[in-house]
Design a protein around this motif. Structure first.
Motif, short mmCIF file in Angstrom:
data_model
loop_
_atom_site.label_atom_id
_atom_site.label_comp_id
_atom_site.label_asym_id
_atom_site.label_seq_id
_atom_site.Cartn_x
_atom_site.Cartn_y
_atom_site.Cartn_z
N PHE A 37 0.86 -1.18 0.00
CA PHE A 37 0.00 0.00 0.00
C PHE A 37 0.90 1.23 0.00
CE2 PHE A 37 -4.41 -1.30 0.97
CZ PHE A 37 -4.22 -2.66 1.14
N ARG A 38 0.31 2.37 -0.31
CA ARG A 38 1.06 3.63 -0.21
C ARG A 38 0.12 4.72 0.27
NH1 ARG A 38 2.18 4.79 -6.68
NH2 ARG A 38 0.03 5.34 -7.26
N GLN A 39 0.75 5.71 0.88
CA GLN A 39 -0.03 6.85 1.35
C GLN A 39 0.80 8.12 1.17
OE1 GLN A 39 -1.53 6.62 5.40
NE2 GLN A 39 -3.18 8.05 4.87
N ALA A 47 -4.23 0.81 -2.15
CA ALA A 47 -3.58 -0.45 -2.49
C ALA A 47 -2.79 -0.29 -3.78
CB ALA A 47 -4.63 -1.54 -2.65
N VAL A 48 -1.61 -0.84 -3.81
CA VAL A 48 -0.75 -0.76 -4.98
C VAL A 48 -0.68 -2.11 -5.70
CG1 VAL A 48 1.61 -0.34 -5.77
CG2 VAL A 48 0.64 1.05 -3.92
N ALA A 49 -0.37 -3.16 -4.96
CA ALA A 49 -0.22 -4.48 -5.57
C ALA A 49 -0.41 -5.55 -4.50
CB ALA A 49 1.15 -4.63 -6.21
N HIS A 50 -0.93 -6.71 -4.93
CA HIS A 50 -1.12 -7.85 -4.05
C HIS A 50 -0.67 -9.12 -4.74
CE1 HIS A 50 -3.71 -5.09 -1.82
NE2 HIS A 50 -3.61 -5.92 -0.81
N ILE A 51 -0.29 -10.09 -3.94
CA ILE A 51 0.05 -11.40 -4.48
C ILE A 51 -0.53 -12.43 -3.52
CG2 ILE A 51 2.35 -11.38 -3.35
CD1 ILE A 51 3.36 -12.94 -5.84
N ASP A 52 -1.29 -13.38 -4.04
CA ASP A 52 -1.98 -14.31 -3.16
C ASP A 52 -1.17 -15.59 -2.96
OD1 ASP A 52 -4.50 -15.41 -5.59
OD2 ASP A 52 -2.42 -15.98 -5.35
N GLY A 53 -1.74 -16.54 -2.24
CA GLY A 53 -1.05 -17.77 -1.92
C GLY A 53 -0.68 -18.59 -3.14
N ALA A 54 -1.39 -18.37 -4.25
CA ALA A 54 -1.08 -19.08 -5.50
C ALA A 54 -0.14 -18.27 -6.38
CB ALA A 54 -2.38 -19.38 -6.26
N ASN A 55 0.39 -17.17 -5.83
CA ASN A 55 1.30 -16.28 -6.55
C ASN A 55 0.63 -15.55 -7.71
OD1 ASN A 55 3.53 -16.66 -4.88
ND2 ASN A 55 4.21 -18.44 -6.05
N VAL A 56 -0.66 -15.34 -7.60
CA VAL A 56 -1.37 -14.54 -8.60
C VAL A 56 -1.31 -13.09 -8.13
CG1 VAL A 56 -3.58 -14.06 -9.67
CG2 VAL A 56 -2.87 -16.43 -9.25
N ALA A 91 5.19 8.74 -2.18
CA ALA A 91 4.37 8.32 -1.05
C ALA A 91 5.24 7.50 -0.10
CB ALA A 91 3.18 7.49 -1.52
N LYS A 92 4.66 7.19 1.04
CA LYS A 92 5.27 6.21 1.92
C LYS A 92 4.64 4.86 1.60
CE LYS A 92 7.05 5.81 6.59
NZ LYS A 92 7.11 6.43 7.94
N ARG A 99 -4.17 -12.81 6.75
CA ARG A 99 -4.31 -14.19 7.21
C ARG A 99 -5.32 -14.89 6.32
NH1 ARG A 99 -4.03 -14.23 13.82
NH2 ARG A 99 -2.06 -13.08 13.99
N ALA A 100 -4.99 -14.93 5.03
CA ALA A 100 -5.88 -15.52 4.05
C ALA A 100 -5.08 -15.94 2.83
CB ALA A 100 -6.97 -14.53 3.64
N TYR A 101 -5.49 -17.02 2.21
CA TYR A 101 -4.80 -17.53 1.02
C TYR A 101 -5.10 -16.60 -0.17
CZ TYR A 101 -3.38 -20.94 -2.55
OH TYR A 101 -2.76 -21.58 -3.60
N TYR A 102 -6.38 -16.30 -0.36
CA TYR A 102 -6.77 -15.37 -1.41
C TYR A 102 -6.88 -13.97 -0.82
CZ TYR A 102 -7.85 -19.51 -4.15
OH TYR A 102 -7.76 -20.70 -4.82
N CYS A 103 -6.58 -12.99 -1.63
CA CYS A 103 -6.58 -11.62 -1.12
C CYS A 103 -8.01 -11.12 -0.98
CB CYS A 103 -5.79 -10.72 -2.06
SG CYS A 103 -4.04 -11.18 -2.17
N PRO A 104 -8.40 -10.70 0.20
CA PRO A 104 -9.75 -10.15 0.40
C PRO A 104 -9.85 -8.75 -0.19
CG PRO A 104 -8.49 -10.04 2.43
CD PRO A 104 -7.62 -10.72 1.43
N ALA A 105 -11.04 -8.18 -0.05
CA ALA A 105 -11.30 -6.87 -0.64
C ALA A 105 -10.45 -5.78 0.00
CB ALA A 105 -12.78 -6.52 -0.51
N GLY A 106 -10.09 -5.96 1.23
CA GLY A 106 -9.29 -4.94 1.89
C GLY A 106 -8.68 -5.47 3.16
#
Length: 123
Positions: A37-39, A47-56, A91-92, A99-106
């Motif tokens: 994330f950045r602010q 949110a800037v970027a996410h990667i889930d447990g399956a590396n998506v 930004a910072k 604590r989830a395999y798939y990335c939740p909404a926030g």
């Protein structure tokens, strides 16, 4: 208790690149969603970027095609490679783990956060 420490921020000119690192200790759960994330001053955290447990990986539209998120399980480190930086990327930057395999909404109150690293891009 997991701790996250970001590094790699700095001051660059527009068009240059930086690679941010987020090291987890004692280790991170590679099967969990992680993100950046950045602010910016006076703005909401985004949110800037996410990667889930399956590396998506998923990206904000504003950074798609310029930023790449990745993780190195052997080094317990999350990365954000930022190319073609623009002043609006100033930004910072914070890394976080869910604590989830798939990335939740926030993020939720269960997220772990680093202390942040400053990125400043001048034109």
């Amino acid at each position: 208790q997991m701790q996250l420490v970001e590094s790699g921020g700095g001051s660059v000119q527009a068009g240059e690149s930086l690679r941010l690192s987020c090291e987890a200790s004692p280790y991170f759960y590679a099967r969990y969603c992680m993100g950046w994330f950045r602010q910016a001053p006076g703005k909401e955290r985004e949110a800037v970027a996410h990667i889930d447990g399956a590396n998506v990986a998923t990206y904000a539209d504003s950074v798609k095609g310029r930023f790449t998120i990745s993780k190195d399980e052997d080094r317990d480190t999350l990365y954000l490679l930022m190319n073609s930086l623009q002043p609006e990327d100033t930004a910072k930057y914070y890394c976080t783990t869910y604590r989830a395999y798939y990335c939740p909404a926030g993020p939720t109150r269960d997220n772990t956060w680093g202390q942040g690293t400053q990125v400043t891009v001048s034109s």
